[in-house]
Design a protein around this motif. Structure first.
Motif, PDB file in Angstrom:
ATOM      1  N   ASN A   5      65.911  64.815  44.402  1.00 40.36           N
ATOM      2  CA  ASN A   5      67.019  65.295  43.669  1.00 40.36           C
ATOM      3  C   ASN A   5      67.227  66.880  44.165  1.00 40.36           C
ATOM      4  O   ASN A   5      66.378  67.731  43.724  1.00 40.36           O
ATOM      5  N   PRO A  40      62.913  61.196  40.610  1.00 42.03           N
ATOM      6  CA  PRO A  40      63.102  61.126  42.075  1.00 42.03           C
ATOM      7  C   PRO A  40      61.497  61.675  42.615  1.00 42.03           C
ATOM      8  O   PRO A  40      60.342  61.706  41.827  1.00 42.03           O
ATOM      9  N   THR A  91      66.777  63.140  36.926  1.00 36.28           N
ATOM     10  CA  THR A  91      68.298  63.256  36.760  1.00 36.28           C
ATOM     11  C   THR A  91      69.009  61.900  36.439  1.00 36.28           C
ATOM     12  O   THR A  91      68.262  61.034  35.735  1.00 36.28           O
ATOM     13  N   GLY A 150      72.663  62.382  40.693  1.00 32.74           N
ATOM     14  CA  GLY A 150      71.714  62.948  41.616  1.00 32.74           C
ATOM     15  C   GLY A 150      71.562  61.859  42.729  1.00 32.74           C
ATOM     16  O   GLY A 150      71.312  62.589  44.069  1.00 32.74           O
TER      17      GLY A 150
END
Length: 282
Positions: A180, A211, A217, A221
């Motif tokens: 991200n 991530p 996110t 993202g």
């Protein structure tokens, strides 16, 4: 009662969540009730984020690149969150030749992973003392009222990357298939397949996306990383089609829109080498 127990546990943690861990490898952040992201700190030894899932009777940890110091820290962090024991680790991938990661969990902790990742673990010189469950395409875990859907990407960041989805919470853990707003290691990537997998991850429709590197996110993202990744591969292909050698590509390669991303310069050489070779050979 289970919901009440988890709610009370979370209330006790208000002074703990979001505070950097003592050993400075991870920062623990609440994603949703009973689910925590362990964000790898840039100054620490952890090379990838992890996910902590608190079920009514046990704890499940997911991630990769688990160095001994990181394992000890995560176990201590889990003990701060809940008295429940760590029972399983979902190993999302393993890079061959790294004998010092992913082997130091307590012997009673089960490793759950893809068949390809199990083959990578077996290729190491160190024996794995943990019980292992491996699967081919997919596996669903039910732990009381917690459902965890595991899927294996045949080729992506490595061979057999595992990503997991918690449908009740709307949480997707993509591990190193997705970074991200940061550039990470692509040195074993299968580039065209990886792009397709990113499209699959977007289609899951998760509310929260954790991530392999960077902060928690949502699908936006994922989309940003997919667009960066496509730009990166398109520029590599342009040099290949122009007949440029790898050395020439390294010298001439420019991607102005993305060169300010954290990790871009640090991983540029190894990522270019892998992308050039993988795309040229297909």
């Amino acid at each position: 009662m289970e919901k009440l127990f988890l709610s009370l546990t979370l209330m006790v943690l208000l002074c703990f969540i979001g505070r950097p861990a003592i050993a400075a490898n991870y920062e623990i952040k609440l994603v949703d009730e009973g689910v925590f992201a362990a964000i790898a700190l840039p100054e620490g030894k952890a090379a990838s984020n992890a996910l902590i899932i608190i079920t009514p009777h046990q704890v499940i940890l997911a991630g990769a690149h688990f160095v001994p110091e990181g394992i000890k820290e995560l176990i201590a962090d889990i003990a701060e969150i809940t008295p429940l024991p760590l029972r399983s680790v979902i190993l999302t991938h393993h890079h061959k030749g790294f004998n010092y990661v992913d082997f130091d969990f307590p012997a009673n902790v089960e490793i759950i992973t893809s068949w390809q990742t199990w083959q990578a673990l077996k290729s190491e010189t160190r024996p794995l003392r943990n019980p292992v469950t491996f699967f081919d395409k997919g596996l669903t875990l039910l732990r009381s009222n917690t459902a965890i859907v595991l899927s294996s990407a045949d080729f992506g960041h490595t061979e057999g990357d595992v990503f997991l989805f918690l449908p009740n919470e709307g949480i997707l853990f993509a591990s190193d298939l997705f970074y991200n707003d940061v550039v990470g290691y692509m040195g074993e990537g299968h580039m065209r397949d990886w792009v397709i997998t990113l499209e699959t991850l977007e289609a899951v429709g998760a509310q929260y996306v954790v991530p392999g590197l960077g902060q928690v996110t949502d699908r936006s993202g994922l989309r940003r990383f997919r667009l960066f990744f496509k730009d990166f591969l398109t520029e590599v292909l342009r040099h290949i089609e122009a007949g440029k050698t790898l050395a020439e590509t390294k010298k001439l390669f420019r991607l102005p829109a993305h060169e300010g991303m954290p990790g871009y310069k640090a991983f540029l050489d190894v990522n270019l080498e892998r992308a050039y070779q993988d795309l040229r050979d297909q």
